[in-house]
Design an enzyme around this catalytic site. Structure first.
Site, mmCIF file in Angstrom:
data_model
loop_
_atom_site.group_PDB
_atom_site.id
_atom_site.type_symbol
_atom_site.label_atom_id
_atom_site.label_comp_id
_atom_site.label_asym_id
_atom_site.label_seq_id
_atom_site.Cartn_x
_atom_site.Cartn_y
_atom_site.Cartn_z
ATOM 1 N NE ARG A 1 -4.149 -1.765 0.422
ATOM 2 C CZ ARG A 1 -4.242 -3.065 0.145
ATOM 3 N NH1 ARG A 1 -3.231 -3.685 -0.439
ATOM 4 N NH2 ARG A 1 -5.343 -3.729 0.411
ATOM 5 C CB SER B 1 -8.702 -1.699 4.301
ATOM 6 O OG SER B 1 -8.991 -2.966 3.794
ATOM 7 C CD GLU C 1 -5.597 0.875 2.218
ATOM 8 O OE1 GLU C 1 -6.076 -0.074 2.849
ATOM 9 O OE2 GLU C 1 -5.787 1.044 1.013
HETATM 10 N N1 EPU Z 1 -10.467 -10.723 10.560
HETATM 11 C C1 EPU Z 1 -11.125 -10.786 11.761
HETATM 12 N N2 EPU Z 1 -12.097 -9.881 12.024
HETATM 13 C C2 EPU Z 1 -12.439 -8.915 11.129
HETATM 14 C C3 EPU Z 1 -11.745 -8.820 9.899
HETATM 15 C C4 EPU Z 1 -10.754 -9.742 9.637
HETATM 16 O O1 EPU Z 1 -10.863 -11.658 12.592
HETATM 17 O O2 EPU Z 1 -13.352 -8.147 11.434
HETATM 18 C C5 EPU Z 1 -9.452 -11.741 10.239
HETATM 19 C C6 EPU Z 1 -9.986 -12.706 9.177
HETATM 20 O O3 EPU Z 1 -10.682 -13.771 9.762
HETATM 21 C C7 EPU Z 1 -8.726 -13.186 8.507
HETATM 22 C C8 EPU Z 1 -7.816 -11.980 8.604
HETATM 23 O O4 EPU Z 1 -8.330 -11.145 9.629
HETATM 24 O O5 EPU Z 1 -8.127 -14.229 9.241
HETATM 25 C C9 EPU Z 1 -7.698 -11.230 7.289
HETATM 26 O O6 EPU Z 1 -8.984 -10.770 6.895
HETATM 27 P P1 EPU Z 1 -9.378 -10.538 5.354
HETATM 28 O O7 EPU Z 1 -8.962 -11.700 4.543
HETATM 29 O O8 EPU Z 1 -10.804 -10.124 5.336
HETATM 30 O O9 EPU Z 1 -8.466 -9.380 4.849
HETATM 31 P P2 EPU Z 1 -7.860 -8.072 5.535
HETATM 32 O O10 EPU Z 1 -6.452 -8.346 5.919
HETATM 33 O O11 EPU Z 1 -8.774 -7.573 6.600
HETATM 34 C C10 EPU Z 1 -6.864 -7.170 3.291
HETATM 35 C C11 EPU Z 1 -6.898 -5.911 2.481
HETATM 36 C C12 EPU Z 1 -8.217 -5.779 1.724
HETATM 37 C C13 EPU Z 1 -8.363 -6.984 0.808
HETATM 38 C C14 EPU Z 1 -8.317 -8.245 1.666
HETATM 39 C C15 EPU Z 1 -8.357 -9.499 0.820
HETATM 40 C C16 EPU Z 1 -5.498 -4.300 3.657
HETATM 41 C C17 EPU Z 1 -5.451 -3.051 4.477
HETATM 42 N N3 EPU Z 1 -6.714 -4.748 3.345
HETATM 43 O O12 EPU Z 1 -7.877 -7.058 4.291
HETATM 44 O O13 EPU Z 1 -8.156 -4.609 0.921
HETATM 45 O O14 EPU Z 1 -9.591 -6.927 0.095
HETATM 46 O O15 EPU Z 1 -7.086 -8.285 2.433
HETATM 47 O O16 EPU Z 1 -7.153 -9.627 0.136
HETATM 48 O O17 EPU Z 1 -4.450 -4.835 3.317
HETATM 49 C C18 EPU Z 1 -8.743 -2.296 0.863
HETATM 50 O O18 EPU Z 1 -7.545 -2.060 0.820
HETATM 51 O O19 EPU Z 1 -9.602 -1.389 0.859
HETATM 52 C C19 EPU Z 1 -9.182 -3.687 0.967
HETATM 53 C C20 EPU Z 1 -10.465 -4.007 1.103
#
Ligand code: EPU
Length: 346
Positions: A166, A242, A338
């Site tokens: 990012r 995010s 972000e």
């Molecule tokens: N999780 C939780 N609780 C929550 C959210 C997430 O426990 O409320 C846990 C999930 O269970 C999982 C882990 O956190 O084990 C990761 O969650 P998720 O796969 O939903 O992805 P993220 O890390 O929260 C990132 C990106 C997203 C992208 C997703 C999928 C960033 C800041 N965000 O989110 O990007 O869609 O991975 O690849 O890196 C964005 O940048 O706007 C965005 C949506």
């Protein structure tokens, strides 16, 4: 060039925050942008300039006293075909997901995992957008940009863009200095899907799709379904995706957390660093689905802050600070937005 004085910004940011810019300027070509910059210089106008894309990663804290620029450059041109590779130059004003659809329809492969990310192509090269194990930088070769001070065109190689998670040079030392006009992508004529991101294979299996005969259209539609299930539609509930970045921490910090939370989700970054999902930490702090005035934490994904209706930038910022304080108190980690904050709180 279309100039709008005292321009309302509510429909120009996906958070749906009410704010106003002194002037909103949309240009349709590099020459129009250069003429605009030249005239500004001639007239001695030194008011601030801020370049916007789809408005999907910004939070207006106040009105903007200056000119907001927006690109209407929307051409898509194949510049070369070499063996399995296809090189395409895309205008900064093309909506990102229209570009992904265009690439899938053209049988140019690579971008499927980045389907449905809001925003425009220019911003993709600034933010290095990413999802499901892919990042924009994996496909960017060059970025063309105009220097907002001199009006000169400059070509940046991907290396010069200093891409990281990012992050790019356009978010740090060259922040607000350049307007991206085109992004040069390298895609492939062969489909080699990346399915290793947790949950993706399971989602395909649940739909009865076998990896050996998976098509790029099926991968794209599966990614779209996953995103629609997890992330709020800004047309319905204002948000900027995010809100925080996932922090990258030393392994020792991570190991300390596992003493109390043995099943903390994480991704190894290198031998010494681990990325921990901020959404998980925010949920552990009890914030998921909670609100703070008109600002809320989305009930299905705690990394996303939402506008519950007429929230101001100050409301969202207040929620952001409360969450940051709680996460730091519980885990000793400072999570960083972000989303880009514009303006200031009076
Ligand atoms: N999780 C939780 N609780 C929550 C959210 C997430 O426990 O409320 C846990 C999930 O269970 C999982 C882990 O956190 O084990 C990761 O969650 P998720 O796969 O939903 O992805 P993220 O890390 O929260 C990132 C990106 C997203 C992208 C997703 C999928 C960033 C800041 N965000 O989110 O990007 O869609 O991975 O690849 O890196 C964005 O940048 O706007 C965005 C949506």
């Amino acid at each position: 060039m279309t100039l709008t004085e005292h321009c309302p910004l509510r429909n120009r940011n996906t958070f749906g925050i009410e704010a106003q810019a002194d002037c909103f300027a949309e240009y349709n070509s590099i020459e129009e942008l250069q003429d605009f910059l030249h005239q500004r210089k001639e007239s001695g106008n030194t008011s601030p300039l801020f370049h916007i894309g789809g408005g999907s990663n910004i939070l207006f804290l106040s009105d903007f006293q200056g000119t907001i620029l927006h690109s209407g450059i929307k051409d898509i041109t194949v510049t070369a075909n070499e063996g399995d590779d296809v090189y395409i130059r895309v205008g900064a004003g093309v909506i990102w997901d229209d570009w992904v659809q265009y690439a899938v329809d053209s049988h140019w492969y690579g971008l499927e995992n980045l389907s449905l990310i809001p925003g425009e192509v220019g911003a993709s090269a600034v933010q290095n957008i990413g999802a499901y194990g892919s990042e924009a930088k994996d496909f960017i070769l060059f970025v063309d940009a105009v220097d907002l001070q001199s009006g000169e065109i400059r070509h940046f190689t991907a290396e010069e863009c200093q891409y990281a998670y990012r992050h790019s040079i356009f978010k740090s030392e060259l922040r607000d200095r350049y307007a991206v006009t085109h992004v040069h992508f390298k895609l492939s004529h062969s489909f080699r899907p990346h399915l290793d991101y947790g949950g993706l294979r399971a989602a395909l299996t649940a739909k009865g799709i076998e990896e050996y005969n998976l098509t790029s259209e099926q991968l794209r539609s599966t990614i779209i379904e996953i995103r629609r299930n997890k992330l709020p539609d800004p047309e319905v509930l204002g948000n900027a995706g995010s809100f925080f970045m996932n922090p990258i921490v030393p392994k020792a910090t991570f190991e300390h957390i596992t003493e109390n939370y043995p099943s903390v989700p994480h991704y190894d970054v290198d031998t010494d660093h681990v990325k921990i999902p901020a959404g998980w930490m925010i949920e552990q702090c009890g914030w998921k689905g909670k609100s703070f005035g008109k600002a809320g934490v989305y009930e299905k994904q705690a990394l996303v802050l939402v506008n519950l209706g007429d929230a101001t930038g100050k409301d969202i910022n207040g929620l952001c600070e409360s969450i940051q304080a709680d996460v730091e108190a519980k885990f000793g980690i400072k999570i960083v937005p972000e989303v880009n904050f514009i303006g200031s709180i009076a």
